[in-house]
Design a protein around this motif. Structure first.
Motif, PDB file in Angstrom:
ATOM      1  N   CYS A 132      57.497  48.318  28.034  1.00  0.00           N
ATOM      2  CA  CYS A 132      56.099  47.866  28.588  1.00  0.00           C
ATOM      3  C   CYS A 132      55.356  49.237  29.063  1.00  0.00           C
ATOM      4  O   CYS A 132      55.126  49.607  30.184  1.00  0.00           O
ATOM      5  CB  CYS A 132      56.335  46.888  30.037  1.00  0.00           C
ATOM      6  SG  CYS A 132      57.469  45.720  29.825  1.00  0.00           S
ATOM      7  N   GLY A 133      54.570  49.571  27.905  1.00  0.00           N
ATOM      8  CA  GLY A 133      53.968  51.008  28.012  1.00  0.00           C
ATOM      9  C   GLY A 133      54.783  51.961  28.298  1.00  0.00           C
ATOM     10  O   GLY A 133      55.871  52.461  27.637  1.00  0.00           O
ATOM     11  N   ASP A 134      54.790  52.759  29.645  1.00  0.00           N
ATOM     12  CA  ASP A 134      55.490  53.619  30.172  1.00  0.00           C
ATOM     13  C   ASP A 134      56.762  53.205  30.966  1.00  0.00           C
ATOM     14  O   ASP A 134      57.635  53.985  31.184  1.00  0.00           O
ATOM     15  CB  ASP A 134      54.729  54.581  31.126  1.00  0.00           C
ATOM     16  CG  ASP A 134      53.605  55.223  30.409  1.00  0.00           C
ATOM     17  OD1 ASP A 134      53.577  55.725  29.155  1.00  0.00           O
ATOM     18  OD2 ASP A 134      52.622  55.387  31.101  1.00  0.00           O
ATOM     19  N   TYR A 135      56.776  51.798  31.092  1.00  0.00           N
ATOM     20  CA  TYR A 135      58.244  51.371  31.888  1.00  0.00           C
ATOM     21  C   TYR A 135      59.170  50.760  30.869  1.00  0.00           C
ATOM     22  O   TYR A 135      58.699  50.316  29.663  1.00  0.00           O
ATOM     23  CB  TYR A 135      57.546  50.199  32.856  1.00  0.00           C
ATOM     24  CG  TYR A 135      56.490  50.797  34.060  1.00  0.00           C
ATOM     25  CD1 TYR A 135      57.053  50.920  35.100  1.00  0.00           C
ATOM     26  CD2 TYR A 135      55.294  50.897  33.814  1.00  0.00           C
ATOM     27  CE1 TYR A 135      56.291  51.459  36.156  1.00  0.00           C
ATOM     28  CE2 TYR A 135      54.308  51.243  34.874  1.00  0.00           C
ATOM     29  CZ  TYR A 135      54.990  51.328  35.901  1.00  0.00           C
ATOM     30  OH  TYR A 135      54.162  51.889  36.890  1.00  0.00           O
ATOM     31  N   ALA A 182      50.709  48.032  29.469  1.00  0.00           N
ATOM     32  CA  ALA A 182      51.603  47.598  28.764  1.00  0.00           C
ATOM     33  C   ALA A 182      51.751  47.891  27.317  1.00  0.00           C
ATOM     34  O   ALA A 182      52.598  47.810  26.513  1.00  0.00           O
ATOM     35  CB  ALA A 182      51.923  46.217  29.139  1.00  0.00           C
ATOM     36  N   SER A 183      50.434  48.279  26.974  1.00  0.00           N
ATOM     37  CA  SER A 183      50.375  48.303  25.230  1.00  0.00           C
ATOM     38  C   SER A 183      50.543  49.776  24.900  1.00  0.00           C
ATOM     39  O   SER A 183      50.344  50.584  25.670  1.00  0.00           O
ATOM     40  CB  SER A 183      49.039  47.773  24.891  1.00  0.00           C
ATOM     41  OG  SER A 183      47.806  48.089  25.524  1.00  0.00           O
ATOM     42  N   SER A 229      54.850  40.802  30.564  1.00  0.00           N
ATOM     43  CA  SER A 229      53.534  40.483  29.720  1.00  0.00           C
ATOM     44  C   SER A 229      53.518  41.742  28.833  1.00  0.00           C
ATOM     45  O   SER A 229      53.075  42.758  29.490  1.00  0.00           O
ATOM     46  CB  SER A 229      52.337  40.227  30.726  1.00  0.00           C
ATOM     47  OG  SER A 229      52.573  39.084  31.491  1.00  0.00           O
ATOM     48  N   GLY A 230      53.354  41.697  27.504  1.00  0.00           N
ATOM     49  CA  GLY A 230      52.784  42.571  26.584  1.00  0.00           C
ATOM     50  C   GLY A 230      53.586  43.652  26.561  1.00  0.00           C
ATOM     51  O   GLY A 230      53.237  44.718  26.214  1.00  0.00           O
ATOM     52  N   CYS A 231      54.980  43.318  26.235  1.00  0.00           N
ATOM     53  CA  CYS A 231      56.083  44.364  25.891  1.00  0.00           C
ATOM     54  C   CYS A 231      56.701  43.979  24.755  1.00  0.00           C
ATOM     55  O   CYS A 231      56.569  42.955  24.161  1.00  0.00           O
ATOM     56  CB  CYS A 231      57.062  44.333  27.108  1.00  0.00           C
ATOM     57  SG  CYS A 231      56.232  44.372  28.822  1.00  0.00           S
ATOM     58  N   VAL A 232      57.511  45.056  24.065  1.00  0.00           N
ATOM     59  CA  VAL A 232      58.242  44.808  22.975  1.00  0.00           C
ATOM     60  C   VAL A 232      59.777  45.470  23.198  1.00  0.00           C
ATOM     61  O   VAL A 232      59.829  46.121  24.113  1.00  0.00           O
ATOM     62  CB  VAL A 232      57.536  45.764  21.698  1.00  0.00           C
ATOM     63  CG1 VAL A 232      56.487  45.277  21.342  1.00  0.00           C
ATOM     64  CG2 VAL A 232      57.521  47.203  22.159  1.00  0.00           C
ATOM     65  N   GLU A 233      60.725  44.785  22.601  1.00  0.00           N
ATOM     66  CA  GLU A 233      61.890  45.244  22.642  1.00  0.00           C
ATOM     67  C   GLU A 233      62.110  46.793  22.150  1.00  0.00           C
ATOM     68  O   GLU A 233      61.617  46.931  21.019  1.00  0.00           O
ATOM     69  CB  GLU A 233      62.758  44.479  21.970  1.00  0.00           C
ATOM     70  CG  GLU A 233      64.417  44.604  22.335  1.00  0.00           C
ATOM     71  CD  GLU A 233      65.216  43.420  21.858  1.00  0.00           C
ATOM     72  OE1 GLU A 233      66.343  43.910  21.357  1.00  0.00           O
ATOM     73  OE2 GLU A 233      64.861  42.329  21.588  1.00  0.00           O
TER      74      GLU A 233
END
Length: 149
Positions: free
Chosen positions: A119-122, A148-149, A88-92
């Motif tokens: 995903c944020g810090d992940y 995640a943003s 959820s809420g992630c970017v490539e």
């Protein structure tokens, strides 16, 4: 034999017995300064996560969630089962690190993709039947945020 000498003989045996009863993972966690936790689903993870908030990228259908993190939270690896295609809420993005450890519950991977979901810090990647995510601090004392943003 006096009482003090008897205690000195009994103490190592008692410690060995206690360690054998806690299991190998507990001993390894102490030695490596990590903590390992498992949750049945996202709701349980959200309320029971240790050290930092549970990551917001965990899919709503996540089950069998495992987290291994250093006690100072500067490194973590998470594996979970999910039918969601992406977290959820992630970017490539380009992969920057790899997990600091491969616990027994995580898939054994020889290679990691060049591109992952940020995903944020992940960093998160799809694995068979779920997701594998990790956090690696880039500066001393850095901890992951839940967002995640």
């Amino acid at each position: 034999m006096n009482i003090t000498a008897h205690r000195l003989l009994v103490l190592p045996a008692a410690v060995a017995l206690a360690l054998s009863m806690t299991g190998c993972s507990a001993v390894a966690n102490i030695a490596h300064k990590t903590h390992d936790e498992s949750f049945a689903d996202r709701a349980a993870a959200t309320t029971g996560w240790t050290g930092v908030p549970a990551p917001s990228w965990l899919p709503s259908d996540a089950t069998d969630i495992h987290n291994l993190a250093t006690n100072d939270e500067t490194n973590a690896v998470i594996a979970l089962k999910s039918t969601s295609r992406e977290p959820s809420g992630c970017v490539e993005a380009d992969r920057e690190a790899i997990p600091f450890d491969q616990p027994s519950w995580a898939p054994k991977l020889d290679r990691f993709p060049d591109r992952v979901q940020r995903c944020g810090d992940y960093e998160v990647m799809r694995i068979d039947g779920g997701l594998l995510g990790w956090f690696s601090a880039t500066e001393p004392g850095q901890k992951p945020t839940a967002s995640a943003s």
